[in-house]
Design a protein around this motif. Sequence first.
Motif, mmCIF file in Angstrom:
data_model
loop_
_atom_site.group_PDB
_atom_site.id
_atom_site.type_symbol
_atom_site.label_atom_id
_atom_site.label_comp_id
_atom_site.label_asym_id
_atom_site.label_seq_id
_atom_site.Cartn_x
_atom_site.Cartn_y
_atom_site.Cartn_z
ATOM 1 N N ASN A 161 -11.899 -19.373 12.635
ATOM 2 C CA ASN A 161 -13.255 -19.893 12.555
ATOM 3 C C ASN A 161 -13.817 -20.272 13.926
ATOM 4 N N GLY A 162 -13.131 -19.835 14.974
ATOM 5 C CA GLY A 162 -13.626 -20.053 16.327
ATOM 6 C C GLY A 162 -13.386 -21.437 16.893
ATOM 7 N N ALA A 163 -12.612 -22.246 16.197
ATOM 8 C CA ALA A 163 -12.328 -23.600 16.683
ATOM 9 C C ALA A 163 -11.207 -23.543 17.717
ATOM 10 N N PRO A 164 -11.293 -24.377 18.739
ATOM 11 C CA PRO A 164 -10.205 -24.422 19.710
ATOM 12 C C PRO A 164 -8.941 -24.966 19.051
ATOM 13 N N THR B 206 -1.603 -30.639 18.725
ATOM 14 C CA THR B 206 -1.052 -31.745 17.950
ATOM 15 C C THR B 206 -0.173 -31.184 16.839
ATOM 16 N N HIS B 207 0.771 -32.002 16.397
ATOM 17 C CA HIS B 207 1.583 -31.660 15.225
ATOM 18 C C HIS B 207 1.098 -32.443 14.007
ATOM 19 N N ASP B 208 0.095 -33.273 14.202
ATOM 20 C CA ASP B 208 -0.419 -34.156 13.157
ATOM 21 C C ASP B 208 -1.335 -33.377 12.204
ATOM 22 N N ILE B 209 -0.823 -33.109 11.024
ATOM 23 C CA ILE B 209 -1.555 -32.310 10.040
ATOM 24 C C ILE B 209 -2.833 -33.025 9.598
ATOM 25 N N ASP B 210 -2.765 -34.336 9.417
ATOM 26 C CA ASP B 210 -3.976 -35.082 9.038
ATOM 27 C C ASP B 210 -5.062 -34.956 10.101
ATOM 28 N N GLN B 211 -4.681 -34.998 11.350
ATOM 29 C CA GLN B 211 -5.644 -34.841 12.432
ATOM 30 C C GLN B 211 -6.291 -33.453 12.366
ATOM 31 N N LEU B 212 -5.496 -32.427 12.082
ATOM 32 C CA LEU B 212 -6.037 -31.066 11.955
ATOM 33 C C LEU B 212 -6.974 -30.958 10.749
ATOM 34 N N ILE B 213 -6.600 -31.598 9.650
ATOM 35 C CA ILE B 213 -7.445 -31.584 8.451
ATOM 36 C C ILE B 213 -8.780 -32.270 8.737
ATOM 37 N N ASN B 214 -8.730 -33.423 9.396
ATOM 38 C CA ASN B 214 -9.962 -34.137 9.735
ATOM 39 C C ASN B 214 -10.836 -33.326 10.686
ATOM 40 N N TYR B 215 -10.211 -32.664 11.629
ATOM 41 C CA TYR B 215 -10.963 -31.809 12.552
ATOM 42 C C TYR B 215 -11.664 -30.689 11.773
ATOM 43 N N ALA B 216 -10.951 -30.091 10.838
ATOM 44 C CA ALA B 216 -11.539 -29.015 10.023
ATOM 45 C C ALA B 216 -12.710 -29.545 9.198
ATOM 46 N N LYS B 217 -12.549 -30.730 8.607
ATOM 47 C CA LYS B 217 -13.633 -31.324 7.818
ATOM 48 C C LYS B 217 -14.876 -31.541 8.666
ATOM 49 N N HIS B 218 -14.684 -32.107 9.847
ATOM 50 C CA HIS B 218 -15.822 -32.371 10.741
ATOM 51 C C HIS B 218 -16.460 -31.078 11.249
ATOM 52 N N SER B 219 -15.684 -29.998 11.232
ATOM 53 C CA SER B 219 -16.192 -28.701 11.683
ATOM 54 C C SER B 219 -16.658 -27.834 10.518
ATOM 55 N N ASN B 220 -16.657 -28.408 9.313
ATOM 56 C CA ASN B 220 -17.042 -27.680 8.088
ATOM 57 C C ASN B 220 -16.226 -26.408 7.883
ATOM 58 N N ILE B 221 -14.917 -26.513 8.112
ATOM 59 C CA ILE B 221 -14.016 -25.384 7.925
ATOM 60 C C ILE B 221 -13.150 -25.661 6.702
ATOM 61 N N ASP B 222 -13.201 -24.761 5.735
ATOM 62 C CA ASP B 222 -12.391 -24.892 4.518
ATOM 63 C C ASP B 222 -10.976 -24.418 4.813
#
Length: 130
Positions: free
Chosen positions: A53-56, A60-76
């Motif tokens: 989806n073009g996100a950098p 991180t190994h933190d899955i929650d951090q990746l999930i939150n990043y995806a949410k803020h980027s509107n990535i399912d």
Amino acid sequence: MIASSYYDKALSNFKAAKIIFRMAVNDEEQLNLVAYHLQQSLELAIKHILACNGAPIQKTHDIDQLINYAKHSNIDLYLTPYLLEKSDVISTWEEKTRYVLGFIIEAKRLNQTINEMDNYFLILSKKLTY
């Protein structure tokens, strides 16, 4: 086969987890390896979706951090309810299985996570274009 994407690496880690799980039989250290590979698999699958989806790629190994990043980027991320609910626990497996002496994870929990990851990769195989 050499991995050419984060998805390939995610699948390789998942296959390793399943192979080790079948052979582990009451060996806590082997079960820890299963947990480590499951965490890596989920982390890399998420990073693949983000990259598609073009996100950098987040370092991180933190899955929650990746999930939150995806949410803020509107990535399912197409995560199952179980994986969303347990993401914080699964995220800790990267560190705990390698550095915490005496860490023990139940085979039952690993088996459930393997089943959920099977479902997740089935969903991804239908949703993603490579």
